[in-house]
Design a protein around this motif. Structure first.
Motif, PDB file in Angstrom:
ATOM      1  N   ALA A 104     -16.997  -3.648   4.418  1.00 50.08           N
ATOM      2  CA  ALA A 104     -17.582  -2.750   5.412  1.00 50.08           C
ATOM      3  C   ALA A 104     -17.940  -1.398   4.796  1.00 50.08           C
ATOM      4  CB  ALA A 104     -16.611  -2.566   6.580  1.00 50.08           C
ATOM      5  N   PHE A 105     -16.984  -0.762   4.120  1.00 47.33           N
ATOM      6  CA  PHE A 105     -17.259   0.539   3.519  1.00 47.33           C
ATOM      7  C   PHE A 105     -18.289   0.421   2.394  1.00 47.33           C
ATOM      8  CE2 PHE A 105     -12.873   1.742   5.097  1.00 47.33           C
ATOM      9  CZ  PHE A 105     -13.356   2.578   6.090  1.00 47.33           C
ATOM     10  N   GLY A 106     -18.228  -0.671   1.627  1.00 50.94           N
ATOM     11  CA  GLY A 106     -19.217  -0.862   0.580  1.00 50.94           C
ATOM     12  C   GLY A 106     -20.622  -0.982   1.140  1.00 50.94           C
ATOM     13  N   MET A 107     -20.753  -1.680   2.270  1.00 48.43           N
ATOM     14  CA  MET A 107     -22.055  -1.824   2.908  1.00 48.43           C
ATOM     15  C   MET A 107     -22.555  -0.473   3.423  1.00 48.43           C
ATOM     16  SD  MET A 107     -24.507  -3.886   3.778  1.00 48.43           S
ATOM     17  CE  MET A 107     -23.862  -5.570   3.806  1.00 48.43           C
ATOM     18  N   VAL A 108     -21.676   0.279   4.060  1.00 47.33           N
ATOM     19  CA  VAL A 108     -22.070   1.602   4.589  1.00 47.33           C
ATOM     20  C   VAL A 108     -22.530   2.518   3.460  1.00 47.33           C
ATOM     21  CG1 VAL A 108     -21.229   3.685   5.726  1.00 47.33           C
ATOM     22  CG2 VAL A 108     -20.612   1.437   6.630  1.00 47.33           C
ATOM     23  N   LEU A 109     -21.761   2.558   2.378  1.00 39.48           N
ATOM     24  CA  LEU A 109     -22.135   3.410   1.247  1.00 39.48           C
ATOM     25  C   LEU A 109     -23.429   2.933   0.596  1.00 39.48           C
ATOM     26  CD1 LEU A 109     -18.658   4.028  -0.435  1.00 39.48           C
ATOM     27  CD2 LEU A 109     -20.116   5.730   0.688  1.00 39.48           C
ATOM     28  N   SER A 126     -24.699  12.115  -7.353  1.00 35.42           N
ATOM     29  CA  SER A 126     -23.304  12.576  -7.366  1.00 35.42           C
ATOM     30  C   SER A 126     -22.427  11.690  -6.491  1.00 35.42           C
ATOM     31  CB  SER A 126     -23.227  14.028  -6.892  1.00 35.42           C
ATOM     32  OG  SER A 126     -23.768  14.157  -5.580  1.00 35.42           O
ATOM     33  N   THR A 127     -22.976  11.174  -5.393  1.00 31.39           N
ATOM     34  CA  THR A 127     -22.211  10.268  -4.530  1.00 31.39           C
ATOM     35  C   THR A 127     -21.885   8.978  -5.263  1.00 31.39           C
ATOM     36  OG1 THR A 127     -23.281  11.163  -2.557  1.00 31.39           O
ATOM     37  CG2 THR A 127     -22.200   9.020  -2.348  1.00 31.39           C
ATOM     38  N   ARG A 128     -22.853   8.435  -5.964  1.00 33.48           N
ATOM     39  CA  ARG A 128     -22.611   7.209  -6.724  1.00 33.48           C
ATOM     40  C   ARG A 128     -21.572   7.432  -7.814  1.00 33.48           C
ATOM     41  NH1 ARG A 128     -28.623   5.153  -8.056  1.00 33.48           N
ATOM     42  NH2 ARG A 128     -29.080   7.331  -7.621  1.00 33.48           N
ATOM     43  N   VAL A 129     -21.658   8.558  -8.496  1.00 34.62           N
ATOM     44  CA  VAL A 129     -20.693   8.864  -9.550  1.00 34.62           C
ATOM     45  C   VAL A 129     -19.282   8.999  -8.971  1.00 34.62           C
ATOM     46  CG1 VAL A 129     -19.993  10.567 -11.271  1.00 34.62           C
ATOM     47  CG2 VAL A 129     -22.389   9.915 -11.064  1.00 34.62           C
ATOM     48  N   ALA A 130     -19.167   9.678  -7.826  1.00 30.32           N
ATOM     49  CA  ALA A 130     -17.858   9.877  -7.202  1.00 30.32           C
ATOM     50  C   ALA A 130     -17.243   8.555  -6.770  1.00 30.32           C
ATOM     51  CB  ALA A 130     -17.998  10.815  -5.999  1.00 30.32           C
ATOM     52  N   VAL A 131     -18.076   7.665  -6.216  1.00 29.57           N
ATOM     53  CA  VAL A 131     -17.561   6.365  -5.775  1.00 29.57           C
ATOM     54  C   VAL A 131     -17.188   5.502  -6.970  1.00 29.57           C
ATOM     55  CG1 VAL A 131     -18.122   4.247  -4.530  1.00 29.57           C
ATOM     56  CG2 VAL A 131     -18.846   6.450  -3.607  1.00 29.57           C
ATOM     57  N   LEU A 132     -18.012   5.511  -8.005  1.00 28.08           N
ATOM     58  CA  LEU A 132     -17.756   4.679  -9.178  1.00 28.08           C
ATOM     59  C   LEU A 132     -16.521   5.122  -9.949  1.00 28.08           C
ATOM     60  CD1 LEU A 132     -21.367   4.111 -10.576  1.00 28.08           C
ATOM     61  CD2 LEU A 132     -19.866   2.437  -9.521  1.00 28.08           C
ATOM     62  N   SER A 133     -16.133   6.394  -9.793  1.00 26.26           N
ATOM     63  CA  SER A 133     -14.944   6.873 -10.506  1.00 26.26           C
ATOM     64  C   SER A 133     -13.698   6.098 -10.091  1.00 26.26           C
ATOM     65  CB  SER A 133     -14.744   8.366 -10.240  1.00 26.26           C
ATOM     66  OG  SER A 133     -14.500   8.611  -8.858  1.00 26.26           O
ATOM     67  N   MET A 196     -19.914  -1.669  -3.183  1.00 26.48           N
ATOM     68  CA  MET A 196     -21.094  -0.812  -3.079  1.00 26.48           C
ATOM     69  C   MET A 196     -22.113  -1.139  -4.166  1.00 26.48           C
ATOM     70  SD  MET A 196     -22.651   2.088  -4.529  1.00 26.48           S
ATOM     71  CE  MET A 196     -21.379   3.059  -5.330  1.00 26.48           C
ATOM     72  N   ILE A 197     -21.646  -1.351  -5.397  1.00 31.34           N
ATOM     73  CA  ILE A 197     -22.554  -1.675  -6.496  1.00 31.34           C
ATOM     74  C   ILE A 197     -23.282  -2.988  -6.231  1.00 31.34           C
ATOM     75  CG2 ILE A 197     -22.662  -2.263  -8.947  1.00 31.34           C
ATOM     76  CD1 ILE A 197     -20.236  -0.449  -9.352  1.00 31.34           C
ATOM     77  N   MET A 198     -22.524  -4.007  -5.835  1.00 30.68           N
ATOM     78  CA  MET A 198     -23.117  -5.318  -5.593  1.00 30.68           C
ATOM     79  C   MET A 198     -24.134  -5.266  -4.453  1.00 30.68           C
ATOM     80  SD  MET A 198     -21.778  -7.640  -7.692  1.00 30.68           S
ATOM     81  CE  MET A 198     -22.007  -9.180  -6.802  1.00 30.68           C
ATOM     82  N   LEU A 199     -23.739  -4.650  -3.354  1.00 35.61           N
ATOM     83  CA  LEU A 199     -24.608  -4.629  -2.179  1.00 35.61           C
ATOM     84  C   LEU A 199     -25.821  -3.729  -2.400  1.00 35.61           C
ATOM     85  CD1 LEU A 199     -21.836  -4.500   0.551  1.00 35.61           C
ATOM     86  CD2 LEU A 199     -23.192  -6.468  -0.149  1.00 35.61           C
ATOM     87  N   TYR A 200     -25.632  -2.631  -3.109  1.00 35.59           N
ATOM     88  CA  TYR A 200     -26.764  -1.752  -3.408  1.00 35.59           C
ATOM     89  C   TYR A 200     -27.784  -2.477  -4.274  1.00 35.59           C
ATOM     90  CZ  TYR A 200     -29.438   2.216  -5.184  1.00 35.59           C
ATOM     91  OH  TYR A 200     -30.459   3.078  -5.527  1.00 35.59           O
ATOM     92  N   ALA A 201     -27.303  -3.260  -5.240  1.00 38.57           N
ATOM     93  CA  ALA A 201     -28.216  -4.058  -6.063  1.00 38.57           C
ATOM     94  C   ALA A 201     -28.970  -5.074  -5.203  1.00 38.57           C
ATOM     95  CB  ALA A 201     -27.442  -4.767  -7.166  1.00 38.57           C
TER      96      ALA A 201
END
Length: 315
Positions: A104-109, A126-133, A196-201
């Motif tokens: 759910a959160f991955g889809m929202v992001l 910056s949002t992507r970097v913060a999440v990927l950290s 988030m990475i998978m769904l964004y792709a």
């Protein structure tokens, strides 16, 4: 000094030519490129798997040099243990809640970042970097960080903020229910980045003209998401679900450093139970049996996901 092939004796020259021809054919054959990866998987994946299955049929122990094959006794001992079913219930709650929240959160992001990139909004990178950290930090470190934040004194970050707001200290790690919720929260924070990475792709592969056509037809945002986005990224959602389920079921390091399975056995999932069985109680045979059972659970869950997400081809 190099010797020309023409100066070699004829039998040697013929053998050299044959070897060169075979080498040339192998170099152009796909097997020559697949072989290194296949050898790596054979040595570091398949062999440990076969060895674990073999160990599960023995009474192998860390404190005895010898062992015997006991058939299904290890499985019977594990499955007849009340502790195993207690850990099973804890694992079921932990995995189900973590997977749903990560998805759910991955889809929202993913949707938010995709929208920000398309609209050229500031802060997308910056949002992507913060999440990927959260994804690149080792699980042991994540458990320690969350333990520091959830310390049940005014030195803990979360409880300090609660005290500043006029609230009481919360027993995040000493109360059984709160400890389980804390591990779920920490694992969700850790795994949301991967989803988030998978769904964004997957979102990048959705044709723009489908959204344009849906807008022309009067579809609202939720309708476009349901009837356009979800069907298009369905294969990605399937792969994401399989992977995060496997990762969550096998989560060990984060829980070990965060709660150690406590208080009591409130957060002792099957992966941690397997570790304690093998290295605290020295029962390698039963620990291997737990590992095989977890493998079977992963296979069953994957089959269920395939049944849900992969439709039969229409001829």
């Amino acid at each position: 000094m190099a010797v020309s092939a023409e100066r070699l004796p004829e039998p040697v020259r013929n053998a050299w030519t044959s070897v060169s021809d075979v080498g040339g054919k192998l170099q152009g054959h796909p097997l020559s490129w697949i072989a290194p990866a296949a050898l790596f998987l054979l040595v570091f994946r398949l062999y440990p798997l076969v060895e674990a299955v073999r160990m599960s049929f023995t009474d192998m122990s860390l404190i005895r040099p010898s062992y015997q094959y006991v058939g299904l006794d290890s499985y019977v001992s594990v499955l007849s243990s009340p502790a195993f079913w207690t850990m099973g219930r804890v694992t079921l709650l932990f995995v189900a809640a973590s997977v749903v929240l990560q998805l759910a959160f991955g889809m929202v992001l993913a949707l938010a970042i995709d929208y920000g990139v398309k609209e050229k909004l500031r802060g997308s990178v910056s949002t992507r970097v913060a999440v990927l950290s959260a994804w690149v930090i080792p699980g042991i470190v994540i458990g320690i960080l969350w333990k520091i934040m959830l310390i049940e004194t005014n030195y803990g970050v979360v409880n300090y903020l609660l005290l500043q707001a006029g609230l009481d200290v919360v027993s995040f790690l000493s109360d059984p229910q709160m400890a389980l919720l804390s591990t779920i929260a920490a694992n969700t924070w850790r795994g949301t980045a991967f989803s988030m990475i998978m769904l964004y792709a997957g979102l990048q592969q959705v044709p723009t003209h489908l959204y344009d056509a849906a807008k022309v037809d009067g579809a609202r945002a939720l309708q476009r998401f349901r009837y356009v986005t979800l069907p298009q990224i369905k294969p990605v959602v399937f792969i994401n679900l399989v992977l995060i389920t496997i990762y969550t079921l096998n989560t060990f390091d984060m829980i070990m450093s965060l709660t150690g399975g406590g208080p009591g056995n409130a957060t002792e999932v099957l992966a941690l139970f397997m570790y304690f069985e093998g290295f605290n109680r020295f029962n390698l045979g039963q620990a291997a049996a737990v590992a095989v059972l977890m493998l079977l659970v992963n296979v069953v869950m994957t089959a269920i996901y395939m049944r849900i997400f992969i439709e039969e081809e229409e001829f």
